[in-house]
Design an enzyme around this catalytic site. Structure first.
Site, mmCIF file in Angstrom:
data_model
loop_
_atom_site.group_PDB
_atom_site.id
_atom_site.type_symbol
_atom_site.label_atom_id
_atom_site.label_comp_id
_atom_site.label_asym_id
_atom_site.label_seq_id
_atom_site.Cartn_x
_atom_site.Cartn_y
_atom_site.Cartn_z
ATOM 1 N N SER A 10 9.643 -1.237 4.182
ATOM 2 C CA SER A 10 8.752 -0.399 3.402
ATOM 3 C C SER A 10 7.429 -0.087 4.108
ATOM 4 C CB SER A 10 8.456 -1.071 2.064
ATOM 5 O OG SER A 10 7.703 -2.264 2.268
ATOM 6 N N LYS B 171 -1.692 -1.006 4.983
ATOM 7 C CA LYS B 171 -0.644 -0.613 4.021
ATOM 8 C C LYS B 171 -1.261 -0.405 2.645
ATOM 9 C CE LYS B 171 4.015 -2.035 2.514
ATOM 10 N NZ LYS B 171 5.106 -3.014 2.722
ATOM 11 N N SER C 243 10.306 -5.767 5.622
ATOM 12 C CA SER C 243 9.486 -4.557 5.556
ATOM 13 C C SER C 243 8.459 -4.386 6.670
ATOM 14 C CB SER C 243 8.767 -4.488 4.209
ATOM 15 O OG SER C 243 9.676 -4.108 3.213
#
Ligand SMILES: [Zn+2]
Lengths: 97, 486, 490
Positions: B154, B79, B178
């Site tokens: 996310s 990420k 997320s």
């Protein structure tokens, strides 16, 4: 309850966000909506409830007082928008703190 | 069969037994990325050259008889909220579009030690604020199961990369869901560990008391494998837990006889669709068939979790994101004659997207003089009530079973004008972060060809039981063997 | 006397004497090429996290124990949020709700104006831990006056903030407070208190009120005070300014003033009109401190005797005057020097403490101060000073010769004994030898002898001087007196 434009201005200033008049209007609406949603929490009696600061009861995490050299200067300044003489450069600061 | 069809566990075995070289593995996955990335848009940065260099280096070490680690040769998507030394780390924000950290996040160091190979930095909602990855300042990521739909967020880029077989593993971060919510939307397995199990050092902070890094994979075993690599104490994060770790792979016994599965009714309200309830209840029935004991539990404070979260997370974020002011790094907007306050305010209004600005303002207001007690302090107290509900529930059961998200993945733009519907996507995942508990999402069915997620929640630091339960259910079903067709 | 009562409070920031910074391992050394003692943590880089320095907690605990503050054994850190370019995270990690220490006091000596002083107790509001900011300088140095330049070497250096109650009533009391606080911090080895380097910083808040009025007047804060003199001068200037305003029926505005050394005036700080709202909240990246009694005891055991207790002991147990005790306890180095010199030294008449005190206070400190040096740098070691005094006691050398020897010791650091031997300065106490010299001097000075016998006592001194001259000052003066008198009455 809708936030007043003064309140929105104050929040935007504290947040350091240079909002346009239209953005201020939108912020007033959206912030007011979410603040209304927060009203729900008032239903709960929390007078004797301690706040949660940490979910685990960990305390006293300390490091020994030993020093190590810092980052090489390139690593420090490589992301700086502007720098001079090894220092970060910004518009002249007049107000103190 | 192409190497990119294999699980991480299988790839590591192939590499160790020299049936495949690291370079072959990496080339295969980079080929897959080449083939599908234009449609999926999972990555902000693909680090192909570095990945090949690293694969060659690992192959040389392997050839000289070295042990290259449990993840030796396994590609991974990271990420873009995790700092990578010398590689752009943007948090999918214009603010950090060109930010190159001079250091690696703790988890990135661990991956390197264990022989994993980073193939790219995954797209996300800007500063991890969002549930669809539409809030990326660069482009939205698509759901591999249906390119018209969002992958969730996310950690949408990380999850889409795994679902699209662009990498067998990914790292995400989870503040209110997320990791788990995109895992549910993309038919993946995603685990949010106990707060403190994985060091946050090098994770660009959203809400410090809630953020936790975790693994995303296509099955529970891979998830356990990656968790083993990243979990453990780190002196640089004082909230990191210092105790010896279990062997997570050893927990995958397939046996859940006598396991007590709690079902909190409150998690099946608040907009949870009938098809989701049905699938989750069927999964619970399946676990009962496998010998688990199902118990009803009640968690009355659950309905307050969303409001509590939307006070605490933005409050912490308003402080964490104050450092983006154009002084030391990141974007600077400075027009002729602007003073420093104007520079700050223009930089931040240009550098942050609308959702980030919105949350900064909520948090600023919630912490400000005259409002602190009514908002922030109140929310921290309600947080205690939510934790107490979980404590009471775990008196009666070993794991809780709930939906991960109330719906399957929605269409891009569908919730754009209804921010509150978007926030409801996290209604089942948020309470878990409030209490710092571990939870995993794994596929438990489909609705209109889109995956549905089952969330299992474990007690503090009891990832082993959680993984055992998830693995037993997974092995008794075939949801995890289904792949998106691209 | 003025119409107004002066009310002063002090906020003090002390940088702690640690090797590393408060939350990272960078060297605690602000004086270095810009941005060389910095890392992701003290630069506020994304993803960095703080880890608290154990030594700085110990030093802070030492201080609150010395102040007798109430210690919050469970204390937490909070974030104080504000934007400023020298504050890299845009928040300062500090303490507000549960500071390390609350309350407590410092006793100060307020001069009465006649050489004596009165002890006054100044109460403390709280003592808390925090981190220092970076430093900005204007861009003139690079020829760009429209810009400021920032160096983060100082960012994250551990700070202790000591906030007093508005208990001081004169500039003299404020000065006495600063002296007492500085002395205490030096004794505790908590800070090196170098004001010129900004390692000890004072901010004063000052208000005036008509005598007899209970509520305080409007408070003005005075900043930019980098020496004790600046504090004194700025307070005087500010008292004058406020007095003028009040006398003319005006109203004092609550604001922050900056001291301008050059003009000798206080000037309002140029600041944008905006309310400060620091939005304090508990720092989620740091876990609480839970200080148990074992920890406190360990810190207590590491503490030196504090200056007031030492002072009292010197007076009561060693029989020193309050002046001497004051000089000897004025710094930890002097007190330690004195006690080391005294160690193991006794005199039958009990005058050992006094004798060493005389030498330290007059001869040693006199020379040290004349050189603008410090006792720590003196070449004469405590044991060497003791040996010199013992040589006087033993009659080996006279007091006069001892001072000459001490000059040599002070410049070279050599032992008294070796100087005495090398120069042949041993005192003459041989009666037969001295009798002969006395006879010789009497014979050579018939006029003085006659005057003395005629009742002129003063002439005796000339004869003593004669003997001393003959013996190059080595004669035992008491013995010379005795022998001369005996010879003259014969
Ligand atoms: Zn540092």
């Amino acid at each position: 309850m809708r936030l007043t434009s003064e309140e929105v201005d104050h929040i935007a200033l504290l947040s350091r966000l240079d909002l346009s008049p239209a953005e201020r209007e939108r912020a007033a609406t959206e912030l007011s909506q979410i603040l209304d949603h927060f009203e729900q929490l008032k239903q709960l009696d929390t007078a004797d409830v301690p706040p949660t600061e940490h979910v685990l009861p960990v305390v006293n995490v300390l490091r020994a007082d030993e020093s190590r050299p810092g980052l090489p200067r390139e690593g420090v300044l490589q992301n700086a928008p502007e720098h001079a003489g090894g220092m970060f450069q910004v518009p002249r600061v007049v107000e103190a703190e | 069969m192409s190497l990119s069809q294999l699980s991480a566990y299988q790839i590591a075995q192939q590499v160790q037994s020299k049936k495949a070289s690291c370079r072959e593995v990496v080339d295969d996955f980079l080929g897959r990325i080449e083939a599908v990335e234009e449609r999926v848009k999972a990555f902000v940065t693909v680090t192909g050259d570095e990945a090949r260099r690293r694969a060659d280096m690992l192959d040389r070490r392997l050839a000289s008889g070295e042990d290259i680690g449990a993840l030796g040769g396994v590609p991974i998507a990271v990420k873009d909220a995790l700092c990578t030394r010398g590689v752009k780390t943007t948090c999918s924000s214009k603010m950090l579009e060109n930010f190159v950290p001079p250091y690696d996040a703790h988890v990135v160091e661990r991956l390197a030690v264990d022989g994993a190979i980073t193939v790219g930095k995954a797209n996300m909602d800007e500063f991890a604020m969002g549930s669809s990855t539409e809030n990326s300042a660069f482009f939205p990521t698509r759901n591999p199961w249906d390119l018209e739909r969002v992958p969730g967020g996310s950690s949408g880029g990380s999850t889409a990369a795994v679902a699209a077989l662009e990498a067998p593993l990914a790292l995400g971060s989870d503040t209110g869901g997320s990791i788990r919510q995109p895992a549910a939307y993309c038919g993946c397995v995603g685990l949010k560990p106990t707060y403190g199990l994985v060091s946050r050092y090098g994770l660009i902070a959203f809400a410090s008391s809630l953020d936790q890094i975790g693994p995303i994979a296509n099955d529970v075993r891979d998830c356990a494998l990656l968790l083993q690599s990243i979990a453990g104490h780190d002196r640089r994060d004082t909230t990191s837990i210092n105790r010896s770790l279990p062997k997570y792979l050893d927990a995958l016994t397939g046996n859940i006889r006598g396991l007590k599965v709690g079902v909190p009714q409150e998690f099946f309200a608040q907009g949870v669709q009938g098809y989701v309830s049905d699938a989750v209840h069927k999964a619970i029935d399946k676990m009962a068939e496998l010998g688990a004991e199902v118990v009803e539990v009640s968690m009355p404070s659950t309905e307050y979790a969303l409001a509590t979260y939307y006070i605490i997370a933005p409050s912490e974020a308003s402080s964490n994101l104050a450092r983006y002011d154009g002084v030391q790094y990141g974007l600077r907007v400075h027009e002729m004659g602007d003073d420093i306050v104007q520079m700050y305010s223009k930089t931040r209004v240009k550098g942050f997207g609308h959702e980030v600005q919105h949350r900064i303002m909520i948090g600023t207001h919630a912490l400000s003089s005259g409002f602190y007690d009514a908002y922030y302090l109140k929310a921290q107290k309600v947080r205690t009530l939510i934790r107490r509900d979980f404590e009471a529930a775990f008196q009666k059961c070993d794991v809780l079973a709930t939906p991960t998200a109330p719906t399957v993945a929605f269409k891009l733009g569908e919730n754009a004008n209804d921010p509150f519907a978007m926030k409801l996507a996290d209604v089942c995942t948020i309470p878990v972060n409030m209490a710092g508990l571990p939870a995993i999402s794994l596929p438990c069915g489909f609705h209109e060809k889109m995956p549905i997620g089952l969330q299992l929640i474990g007690n503090l630091l009891d990832e082993s039981t959680l993984l055992r339960a998830a693995h037993a259910y997974e092995q008794a079903t075939d949801w995890h063997t289904q792949r998106a067709v691209l | 006397m003025s119409k107004y009562e002066i009310v002063i409070g002090m906020e003090v920031h002390a940088e702690l004497l640690t090797q590393s910074k408060q939350f990272c391992a960078c060297p605690n050394e602000a004086v270095a090429p810009p941005n060389t003692n910095v890392c992701p943590v003290c630069l506020g880089f994304p993803g960095s996290l703080p880890v608290l320095n154990a030594k700085s907690v110990d030093l802070s605990l030492r201080t609150v124990l010395a102040f007798d503050s109430k210690i919050n054994t469970r204390c937490i850190f909070e974030r104080k949020n504000y934007f400023y370019p020298d504050l890299p995270k845009a928040y300062q990690v500090s303490q507000r709700l549960l500071p390390l220490g609350e309350g407590g006091f410092i006793d100060i000596d307020v001069p009465n104006g006649d050489g004596t002083s009165t002890v006054k107790r100044v109460g403390l509001h709280d003592v808390h831990m925090e981190e220092d900011t970076g430093k900005s300088q204007h861009g003139e140095s690079i020829g760009d006056p429209d810009s400021s330049l920032i160096d983060f070497n100082r960012s994250g250096i551990p700070l202790l903030e000591i906030v007093s109650l508005p208990d001081m009533r004169s500039v003299e009391e404020a000065e006495a407070y600063m002296t007492a606080l500085r002395q205490l911090l030096l004794y505790l080895e908590v800070s090196d208190c170098k004001m010129e380097l900004g390692r000890l910083r004072f901010e004063a808040s000052l208000s005036l009120r008509p005598w007899g009025q209970e509520e305080y007047g409007t408070r003005v804060e005075v900043k930019n005070l980098n020496s004790m003199k600046a504090v004194r001068d700025s307070l005087r200037a500010e008292i004058e300014r406020q007095t003028r305003i009040l006398d003319s029926g005006g109203v004092v505005v609550q604001q922050t003033m900056l001291w301008d050394e050059a003009s000798g005036t206080t000037q309002p700080m140029r600041s944008k009109e905006q309310a400060h709202d620091y939005r304090y909240f508990p720092e989620p990246d740091l876990v609480p401190l839970d200080i148990d009694s074992a920890w406190l005891e360990r810190v207590r055991a590491s503490m030196p005797e504090l200056p007031r207790a030492k002072n009292q002991r010197f007076i009561e147990q060693l029989g020193l005057s309050s002046y001497e005790a004051g000089v000897l306890t004025s710094s930890r180095e002097i007190a330690e020097y004195y006690e080391a010199a005294l160690e193991g030294y006794t005199k039958s008449d009990g005058g050992a403490a006094k004798a060493i005190s005389n030498w330290v206070c007059n001869e040693l400190l006199g020379r040290v101060n004349a050189q603008n040096s410090s006792i720590a740098e003196a070449k004469v070691l405590p044991a060497q000073l003791r040996e010199l005094v013992q040589l006087i006691d033993a009659g080996t050398i006279s007091g006069k010769i001892a001072k000459e020897i001490f000059d040599e010791m002070f410049t070279s650091g050599r032992d008294a004994k070796s100087i005495v031997e090398e120069r042949g300065l041993t005192q003459m106490s041989d009666t037969t030898e001295l009798e002969a010299i006395c006879e010789k001097v009497i014979a050579a000075n018939p006029k003085a002898v006659e005057d003395y016998r005629g009742g002129k006592e003063k002439s005796f001194g000339a004869l003593v001087g004669g003997v001393m001259k003959e013996t190059k000052g080595r004669a035992n003066p008491a013995l010379v007196n005795e022998l001369l008198k005996k010879a003259l009455t014969q």
